[in-house]
Structures are given as structure tokens and as C-alpha cells.
Design a protein around this motif. Structure first.
Motif, PDB file in Angstrom:
ATOM      1  N   PRO A 143       0.982  -0.847  -0.135  1.00 41.24           N
ATOM      2  CA  PRO A 143      -0.101   0.529  -0.203  1.00 41.24           C
ATOM      3  C   PRO A 143       0.558   1.252   0.432  1.00 41.24           C
ATOM      4  O   PRO A 143       1.986   1.340   0.882  1.00 41.24           O
ATOM      5  CB  PRO A 143      -0.916  -0.097   0.670  1.00 41.24           C
ATOM      6  CG  PRO A 143      -1.018  -1.856   1.639  1.00 41.24           C
ATOM      7  CD  PRO A 143       0.914  -2.187   1.179  1.00 41.24           C
ATOM      8  N   PRO A 144       0.786   2.407  -0.794  1.00 39.73           N
ATOM      9  CA  PRO A 144       1.440   4.010  -0.449  1.00 39.73           C
ATOM     10  C   PRO A 144       1.204   4.106   0.541  1.00 39.73           C
ATOM     11  O   PRO A 144       0.822   5.177   0.799  1.00 39.73           O
ATOM     12  CB  PRO A 144       0.526   3.867  -1.937  1.00 39.73           C
ATOM     13  CG  PRO A 144      -0.928   3.412  -2.112  1.00 39.73           C
ATOM     14  CD  PRO A 144      -0.399   1.706  -1.636  1.00 39.73           C
ATOM     15  N   VAL A 145       2.063   3.573   2.197  1.00 40.48           N
ATOM     16  CA  VAL A 145       1.775   4.195   2.829  1.00 40.48           C
ATOM     17  C   VAL A 145       3.261   5.663   3.246  1.00 40.48           C
ATOM     18  O   VAL A 145       4.404   5.337   2.855  1.00 40.48           O
ATOM     19  CB  VAL A 145       1.535   3.397   4.293  1.00 40.48           C
ATOM     20  CG1 VAL A 145       1.578   4.611   5.464  1.00 40.48           C
ATOM     21  CG2 VAL A 145       0.359   2.737   4.409  1.00 40.48           C
ATOM     22  N   PRO A 146       2.859   6.627   2.843  1.00 36.42           N
ATOM     23  CA  PRO A 146       3.855   7.582   2.839  1.00 36.42           C
ATOM     24  C   PRO A 146       4.942   7.620   3.921  1.00 36.42           C
ATOM     25  O   PRO A 146       4.151   6.730   5.203  1.00 36.42           O
ATOM     26  CB  PRO A 146       3.385   8.864   2.889  1.00 36.42           C
ATOM     27  CG  PRO A 146       1.848   8.620   3.832  1.00 36.42           C
ATOM     28  CD  PRO A 146       1.859   7.827   3.515  1.00 36.42           C
ATOM     29  N   ALA A 147       6.221   7.949   3.896  1.00 36.59           N
ATOM     30  CA  ALA A 147       7.108   7.675   5.054  1.00 36.59           C
ATOM     31  C   ALA A 147       7.173   9.675   6.024  1.00 36.59           C
ATOM     32  O   ALA A 147       8.130  10.009   4.521  1.00 36.59           O
ATOM     33  CB  ALA A 147       8.604   7.352   4.645  1.00 36.59           C
ATOM     34  N   PHE A 148       6.986   9.820   6.033  1.00 40.04           N
ATOM     35  CA  PHE A 148       6.980  11.161   6.887  1.00 40.04           C
ATOM     36  C   PHE A 148       8.259  11.369   7.551  1.00 40.04           C
ATOM     37  O   PHE A 148       8.850  12.667   7.818  1.00 40.04           O
ATOM     38  CB  PHE A 148       6.213  11.520   7.424  1.00 40.04           C
ATOM     39  CG  PHE A 148       4.913  11.462   7.011  1.00 40.04           C
ATOM     40  CD1 PHE A 148       4.185  12.168   6.075  1.00 40.04           C
ATOM     41  CD2 PHE A 148       3.434  10.685   7.670  1.00 40.04           C
ATOM     42  CE1 PHE A 148       2.616  12.364   5.436  1.00 40.04           C
ATOM     43  CE2 PHE A 148       2.604  10.233   7.341  1.00 40.04           C
ATOM     44  CZ  PHE A 148       2.388  10.757   5.920  1.00 40.04           C
ATOM     45  N   ALA A 150      11.081  10.958   5.943  1.00 40.40           N
ATOM     46  CA  ALA A 150      11.605  11.333   4.477  1.00 40.40           C
ATOM     47  C   ALA A 150      11.462  12.981   4.499  1.00 40.40           C
ATOM     48  O   ALA A 150      12.156  14.220   3.824  1.00 40.40           O
ATOM     49  CB  ALA A 150      11.781  11.287   3.201  1.00 40.40           C
ATOM     50  N   LYS A 151      10.053  13.592   5.366  1.00 37.87           N
ATOM     51  CA  LYS A 151      10.218  15.285   5.895  1.00 37.87           C
ATOM     52  C   LYS A 151       9.582  15.806   4.037  1.00 37.87           C
ATOM     53  O   LYS A 151      10.115  17.220   3.457  1.00 37.87           O
ATOM     54  CB  LYS A 151      11.335  15.994   6.399  1.00 37.87           C
ATOM     55  CG  LYS A 151      11.119  15.915   7.898  1.00 37.87           C
ATOM     56  CD  LYS A 151      12.071  15.650   8.117  1.00 37.87           C
ATOM     57  CE  LYS A 151      12.654  15.674   9.430  1.00 37.87           C
ATOM     58  NZ  LYS A 151      13.402  16.313  10.316  1.00 37.87           N
ATOM     59  N   PRO A 152       8.935  14.770   3.085  1.00 40.04           N
ATOM     60  CA  PRO A 152       8.269  15.436   1.796  1.00 40.04           C
ATOM     61  C   PRO A 152       7.947  16.811   1.471  1.00 40.04           C
ATOM     62  O   PRO A 152       6.939  17.078   2.734  1.00 40.04           O
ATOM     63  CB  PRO A 152       7.316  14.305   1.427  1.00 40.04           C
ATOM     64  CG  PRO A 152       6.435  13.592   2.607  1.00 40.04           C
ATOM     65  CD  PRO A 152       7.827  14.253   3.720  1.00 40.04           C
ATOM     66  N   ALA A 153       8.501  17.414   0.816  1.00 43.10           N
ATOM     67  CA  ALA A 153       7.847  18.626   1.214  1.00 43.10           C
ATOM     68  C   ALA A 153       7.068  19.362   0.197  1.00 43.10           C
ATOM     69  O   ALA A 153       6.278  20.294   0.167  1.00 43.10           O
ATOM     70  CB  ALA A 153       9.257  19.695   0.170  1.00 43.10           C
ATOM     71  N   SER A 154       6.182  18.099  -0.587  1.00 37.05           N
ATOM     72  CA  SER A 154       5.259  17.759  -1.540  1.00 37.05           C
ATOM     73  C   SER A 154       4.979  16.909  -1.742  1.00 37.05           C
ATOM     74  O   SER A 154       5.466  15.799  -1.476  1.00 37.05           O
ATOM     75  CB  SER A 154       5.816  19.110  -3.560  1.00 37.05           C
ATOM     76  OG  SER A 154       6.786  17.572  -3.552  1.00 37.05           O
ATOM     77  N   LEU A 155       3.781  16.344  -2.457  1.00 34.76           N
ATOM     78  CA  LEU A 155       2.644  15.858  -3.295  1.00 34.76           C
ATOM     79  C   LEU A 155       4.084  14.510  -4.279  1.00 34.76           C
ATOM     80  O   LEU A 155       3.908  13.533  -3.878  1.00 34.76           O
ATOM     81  CB  LEU A 155       1.986  15.855  -3.856  1.00 34.76           C
ATOM     82  CG  LEU A 155       0.801  14.669  -4.340  1.00 34.76           C
ATOM     83  CD1 LEU A 155       0.458  13.413  -2.854  1.00 34.76           C
ATOM     84  CD2 LEU A 155      -0.460  14.633  -4.835  1.00 34.76           C
ATOM     85  N   VAL A 159       4.899  11.012  -3.073  1.00 31.19           N
ATOM     86  CA  VAL A 159       4.982   9.813  -4.249  1.00 31.19           C
ATOM     87  C   VAL A 159       6.971   8.935  -4.393  1.00 31.19           C
ATOM     88  O   VAL A 159       6.519   7.982  -5.362  1.00 31.19           O
ATOM     89  CB  VAL A 159       4.207  10.387  -5.009  1.00 31.19           C
ATOM     90  CG1 VAL A 159       4.576   9.584  -7.047  1.00 31.19           C
ATOM     91  CG2 VAL A 159       2.827  10.501  -4.778  1.00 31.19           C
ATOM     92  N   ASP A 160       7.184  10.146  -4.873  1.00 32.27           N
ATOM     93  CA  ASP A 160       8.769   9.718  -5.585  1.00 32.27           C
ATOM     94  C   ASP A 160       9.645   8.932  -4.541  1.00 32.27           C
ATOM     95  O   ASP A 160       9.836   7.818  -4.889  1.00 32.27           O
ATOM     96  CB  ASP A 160       9.491  10.675  -6.017  1.00 32.27           C
ATOM     97  CG  ASP A 160       9.211  11.396  -7.583  1.00 32.27           C
ATOM     98  OD1 ASP A 160       8.015  10.852  -8.155  1.00 32.27           O
ATOM     99  OD2 ASP A 160       9.311  12.303  -7.980  1.00 32.27           O
ATOM    100  N   HIS A 161       9.842   9.194  -3.649  1.00 33.49           N
ATOM    101  CA  HIS A 161       9.702   7.943  -2.529  1.00 33.49           C
ATOM    102  C   HIS A 161       9.439   6.858  -2.292  1.00 33.49           C
ATOM    103  O   HIS A 161       9.678   5.737  -2.111  1.00 33.49           O
ATOM    104  CB  HIS A 161       9.793   8.987  -0.899  1.00 33.49           C
ATOM    105  CG  HIS A 161      10.317   8.301   0.125  1.00 33.49           C
ATOM    106  ND1 HIS A 161      11.500   8.210   0.620  1.00 33.49           N
ATOM    107  CD2 HIS A 161       9.500   6.966   1.020  1.00 33.49           C
ATOM    108  CE1 HIS A 161      12.475   7.378   1.384  1.00 33.49           C
ATOM    109  NE2 HIS A 161      10.969   6.902   2.160  1.00 33.49           N
ATOM    110  N   THR A 162       7.314   7.112  -2.505  1.00 34.67           N
ATOM    111  CA  THR A 162       7.344   5.575  -2.362  1.00 34.67           C
ATOM    112  C   THR A 162       7.545   4.888  -3.219  1.00 34.67           C
ATOM    113  O   THR A 162       7.504   3.921  -3.364  1.00 34.67           O
ATOM    114  CB  THR A 162       5.664   6.526  -2.523  1.00 34.67           C
ATOM    115  OG1 THR A 162       4.763   6.390  -1.114  1.00 34.67           O
ATOM    116  CG2 THR A 162       5.156   4.446  -2.623  1.00 34.67           C
TER     117      THR A 162
END
Length: 183
Positions: A143-148, A150-155, A159-162
Motif C-alpha cells: 500500500p502506498p503509505v507515506p514515509a514521513f 523523509a520529510k517530504p516537501a510536496s506531494l 509519491v517519488d519516495h514511495t
């Protein structure tokens, strides 16, 4: 690499995956479900024709004679991004009704990597049982669960990290993953 895009919400995963594979010079083979074409229109400015143009090869959902429907056609494996519960359920049972699910079935029978980016919530017991059955057959439910962390600055970064982590499962380095380092 085969990329399946089903009708679940999250067409951005399929779009970005194709873009990443192109940038990495990995040959891509795209198949979209009929529902994916509808969802794409609701979620994105990318047209079906533009999405197909992002892949090296694309196939009609009904083309069960396509190369990707045969185990003799060698691939790295397959990612279904996003993966609907209907698609998951067909793959889990082996009762395939389309090229997308046939290609996934071929990946399993040939013992190739199959990653299912299941996009549904909340989940009921039937969903969980289908995930377990797909896993028992050899698929990876992702499941595309975000990894926080990584401190993503944008959607896009999220998405790219996942997707970078998905590509890690195939031994492909996308350079989009911010690796965990507690220091």
C-alpha cells in the motif's frame, strides 16, 4: 518492467512510475484497466494517450494475446500502481478477466516479482484475505503509505519516495529515496 494501472484512486503512482522508468532507461510495458482510464480523467490532466506515450509499449486491456500475457516473454516483473481491490482479488484467486490480471498471473507463475500498490481504506476482512492470498501466491502487497521521516516537501516528493522504495524491491536505484539515518 510491466506497469499495470487499475481504476483505484492514485493514478499519479502509475504516471510517476512510468516517468521514473523512462529516466532510468528501463523498458516499460503498460496496460490500463477500463476503470483506470476513467479515474485518470478525474484525477489528472494527463490523457490516456499521453500516459500510453510515456511507456515504451502499451497494450489494450482485451489483448490477451499480447507478449506480456506469456511467460516466455522475459520481464523484470510487474507493478500494479495503483491496484484496486477488484484487481487484487482477481490476482489472488487466479481467475483473471483481463490482460492486466493475466500479466500479473504470469508474473506469479514465472516466480517474477509482482508488487501490488493496493489503494483502499478502510479494509474489511475480505480485502485482508485477498491480500493474504496474493502474498501466499508470491505477490508483495505494498500500500502506498507515506514515509514521513523523509520529510517530504510536496506531494511529488511523497509519491517519488514511495515509488523509489517499490523500485528498490526490483534492485533498481531511482535516487528518489531519502534513506533512513537517525543521525
Amino acid at each position: 518492467m510491466i506497469v499495470g494501472v487499475s481504476g483505484a484512486s492514485g493514478s499519479v503512482y502509475g504516471i510517476r512510475l512510468l516517468q521514473m522508468l523512462r529516466r532510468m532507461d528501463v523498458e516499460s510495458h503498460l496496460v490500463l484497466s477500463n476503470s483506470a482510464q476513467v479515474t485518470l480523467g478525474h484525477e489528472s490532466e494527463v490523457t490516456v494517450d499521453a500516459l500510453k506515450a510515456m511507456a515504451d509499449f502499451s497494450y489494450a486491456q482485451a489483448d490477451i494475446g499480447a507478449r506480456i500475457a506469456s511467460g516466455s516473454f522475459k520481464t523484470l516483473g510487474m507493478v500494479v500502481a495503483p491496484c484496486s481491490i477488484k484487481t487484487l482479488s482477481e490476482i489472488a484467486t487466479g481467475v483473471t478477466s483481463s490482460l492486466l490480471t493475466r500479466a500479473a498471473d504470469v508474473a506469479l507463475k514465472e516466480r517474477r516479482r509482482l508488487v501490488l500498490m493496493v489503494r483502499e481504506t478502510p479494509l474489511h476482512l475480505g480485502h485482508l484475505r485477498s491480500m493474504a492470498a496474493a502474498t501466499e501466491a508470491g505477490a508483495i502487497v505494498y500500500p502506498p503509505v507515506p514515509a514521513f521521516y523523509a520529510k517530504p516537501a510536496s506531494l511529488e516528493e511523497m509519491v517519488d519516495h514511495t515509488l523509489g522504495r517499490v523500485l528498490d524491491l526490483f534492485g533498481l536505484e531511482s535516487e528518489s529515496v531519502r534513506r533512513w539515518d537517525p543521525r
